[in-house]
Design an enzyme around this catalytic site. Structure first.
Site, PDB file in Angstrom:
ATOM      1  N   ASP A  71       0.916   2.809   3.281  1.00 38.99           N
ATOM      2  CA  ASP A  71       0.151   3.936   2.933  1.00 38.99           C
ATOM      3  C   ASP A  71       1.419   5.068   2.764  1.00 38.99           C
ATOM      4  O   ASP A  71       0.868   6.230   2.872  1.00 38.99           O
ATOM      5  CB  ASP A  71      -0.832   4.141   3.939  1.00 38.99           C
TER       6      ASP A  71
ATOM      7  N   HIS B 276       0.785  -1.115  -0.065  1.00 40.86           N
ATOM      8  CA  HIS B 276       0.122  -0.045   0.093  1.00 40.86           C
ATOM      9  C   HIS B 276       0.966   1.271  -0.048  1.00 40.86           C
ATOM     10  O   HIS B 276       1.377   1.786   1.151  1.00 40.86           O
ATOM     11  CB  HIS B 276      -1.101   0.166   1.293  1.00 40.86           C
TER      12      HIS B 276
ATOM     13  N   HIS C 227      -6.229  -0.518   6.332  1.00 46.21           N
ATOM     14  CA  HIS C 227      -6.177   0.041   7.231  1.00 46.21           C
ATOM     15  C   HIS C 227      -7.036  -0.739   8.474  1.00 46.21           C
ATOM     16  O   HIS C 227      -6.873  -0.887   9.611  1.00 46.21           O
ATOM     17  CB  HIS C 227      -6.891   1.542   7.430  1.00 46.21           C
TER      18      HIS C 227
ATOM     19  N   HIS D 147     -10.098   0.150   0.708  1.00 46.75           N
ATOM     20  CA  HIS D 147      -9.750   0.967   1.964  1.00 46.75           C
ATOM     21  C   HIS D 147     -11.117   0.825   2.900  1.00 46.75           C
ATOM     22  O   HIS D 147     -12.176   1.030   2.177  1.00 46.75           O
ATOM     23  CB  HIS D 147      -9.653   2.318   1.447  1.00 46.75           C
TER      24      HIS D 147
ATOM     25  N   LYS E 177      -8.716  -0.594  -6.664  1.00 45.77           N
ATOM     26  CA  LYS E 177      -8.947  -0.111  -5.327  1.00 45.77           C
ATOM     27  C   LYS E 177     -10.400   0.555  -5.185  1.00 45.77           C
ATOM     28  O   LYS E 177     -10.763   1.310  -5.864  1.00 45.77           O
ATOM     29  CB  LYS E 177      -7.743   0.777  -5.125  1.00 45.77           C
TER      30      LYS E 177
ATOM     31  N   HIS F  83       1.305   5.298  -2.312  1.00 48.12           N
ATOM     32  CA  HIS F  83       1.091   6.154  -3.075  1.00 48.12           C
ATOM     33  C   HIS F  83       2.148   6.844  -3.932  1.00 48.12           C
ATOM     34  O   HIS F  83       2.529   7.866  -3.130  1.00 48.12           O
ATOM     35  CB  HIS F  83      -0.132   7.074  -2.544  1.00 48.12           C
TER      36      HIS F  83
HETATM   37 ZN   LIG Z   1      -3.666   4.675   0.737  1.00 47.97          ZN
END
Ligand SMILES: [Zn+2]
Length: 434
Positions: free
Chosen positions: A347, A86, A274, A254, A213, A88
């Site tokens: 993340d 995970h 998460h 998510h 996603k 970005h």
């Molecule tokens: Zn994320």
């Protein structure tokens, strides 16, 4: 991206050495090797890597191989290249993030992404799953073509949300801008029906995504009030998952709130990201469905910390960051105790790229043995990706190797002191590194 790729590549080739296609034949003499399948150290081994970028053989002890360049990694522990499920790569949060989206172009984020990708690879993460961002599929292609260096990328492209949900690109705009741009639809990653859900997945296919996603509940950093309200119906989740299967895609969800998590698991997603408000009932449901958990403790800790600083986040975001961020590590501890399958994910892009290995420390701090944390980022993560040639130091697998000085099972902090990184048989950190 709105810019022409030829213009972008012309500039980039000045700054980066274009990678040769064939890898050198090497013999890595590792002082110790982590076997990701058994989650054990197996002692001294020599890993021989071939010109095809794959592992040719793994020999006992310190071996020399005719025609191979020997690399002395004695005193170091070699592991399969780490996988972060995970990230970005198209962004990295900072106090100006919320205004930058109005001032910068995709090309600006694209240049930044080159730096993030480089840092991620050099931190030992040879593969990442990028869960949202339109820049990343282009970055993936540039890396695969050898123009720039970075990890192997499985890219989601634009994440899929519902109106006003986490990832609706029009959130937080004033009325005039919102009116001028019009309501976003499946092409922009916003759905409001089963039909929209199918269209959105097909649009991602058209754009070259590798994975889907969805944002099954509200999120922390979106300009919206709720961080945990459910934002997809079970039928919408099922439509995404079924359509994704047509294209061989797995679906990552998510989700922070319990109801949204329940719907995502029942809808058949591959992983919950998460998972902040999961409880025993959800753990049992995930075990029944074989759903993976990708915790992202790093992001939780980062946002909880920054929520204390005036002005770092907009006021609508701040209470969510404080409440949700502080909870994730506790939930992770319970999920691990309950026996939920765990894949490693940070993340990153919320917290700075390149600091991915901090997650190992947070996992161990919460009660997971170091060997299990390393397995989550190798063997388990490869299974989440559905990658049959990643995550193990075994003949025929990709020659992705990371090494640290000493024994990471005794001291997990060593994962932040990476001494050697190889991807596809090319060395990026350590002897011969670029
Ligand atoms: Zn994320």
């Amino acid at each position: 991206m709105r810019v022409s790729m030829s213009g972008l590549l012309g500039v980039l080739s000045l700054a980066f050495v274009v990678q040769a296609q064939a890898a050198p034949v090497m013999a890595l003499q590792c002082g110790n090797v982590f076997d990701s399948k058994s989650a054990r150290l197996v002692g001294e081994r020599t890993i021989v890597t071939g010109a095809d970028g794959r592992i040719q053989q793994v020999l006992p002890g310190r071996a020399t191989v005719p025609g191979a360049t020997v690399l002395d990694l004695s005193g170091q522990t070699c592991m399969p290249g780490w996988i972060d499920l995970h990230v970005h790569l198209g962004q990295e949060s900072n106090p100006k993030s919320y205004e930058e989206r109005f001032r910068l172009d995709d090309i600006d984020f694209g240049y930044r992404a080159l730096v993030y990708a480089d840092r991620t690879l050099k931190a030992g993460f040879t593969t990442v799953r990028d869960l949202g961002g339109e820049v990343t599929p282009h970055l993936r292609d540039a890396i695969n073509q050898g123009y720039v260096q970075g990890p192997r990328i499985y890219a989601a492209g634009k994440s899929i949300a519902t109106t006003g949900g986490h990832g609706d690109p029009r959130n937080g705009l004033n009325a005039e801008l919102a009116h001028l741009l019009g309501p976003p639809g499946p092409a922009e990653g916003v759905i409001n029906s089963v039909d929209d859900a199918r269209q959105a997945v097909r649009q991602r296919y058209k754009e070259g995504s590798d994975v889907i996603k969805i944002t099954a509940t509200g999120g922390v950093l979106s300009y919206a009030k709720s961080g945990d309200a459910p934002q997809f119906t079970v039928d919408e989740v099922k439509a995404v998952v079924e359509t994704a299967k047509d294209y061989g895609y797995k679906v990552a969800a998510h989700a922070h709130g319990k109801e949204g998590i329940r719907r995502a698991v029942e809808g058949g997603v591959t992983s919950i990201e998460h998972g902040t408000y999961m409880d025993d009932e959800i753990f049992a449901l995930m075990k029944k469905h074989g759903t993976w958990y990708v915790p992202t403790i790093s992001a939780g800790k980062f946002v909880a910390e920054k929520a204390k600083i005036d002005g770092y986040y907009p006021e609508i975001v701040r209470p969510k960051a404080a409440r949700i961020g502080g909870q994730i590590q506790d939930t992770f501890a319970k999920a691990y105790q309950a026996g939920v399958k765990i894949g490693f994910g940070t993340d990153q892009g919320v917290a700075p790229h390149g600091e991915n290995a901090k997650e190992f420390g947070y996992m161990v701090e919460a009660g997971m043995p170091a060997a299990a944390a390393l397995q989550a980022a190798t063997f388990n993560a490869a299974e989440v990706l559905g990658a049959a040639d990643l995550g193990q130091l075994t003949q025929g697998f990709r020659a992705d190797v990371v090494a640290v000085p000493g024994n990471p099972l005794d001291d997990i902090a060593l994962t932040s002191k990476v001494s050697f990184v190889m991807k596809d048989g090319n060395v990026y950190v350590g002897a011969g590194g670029r």
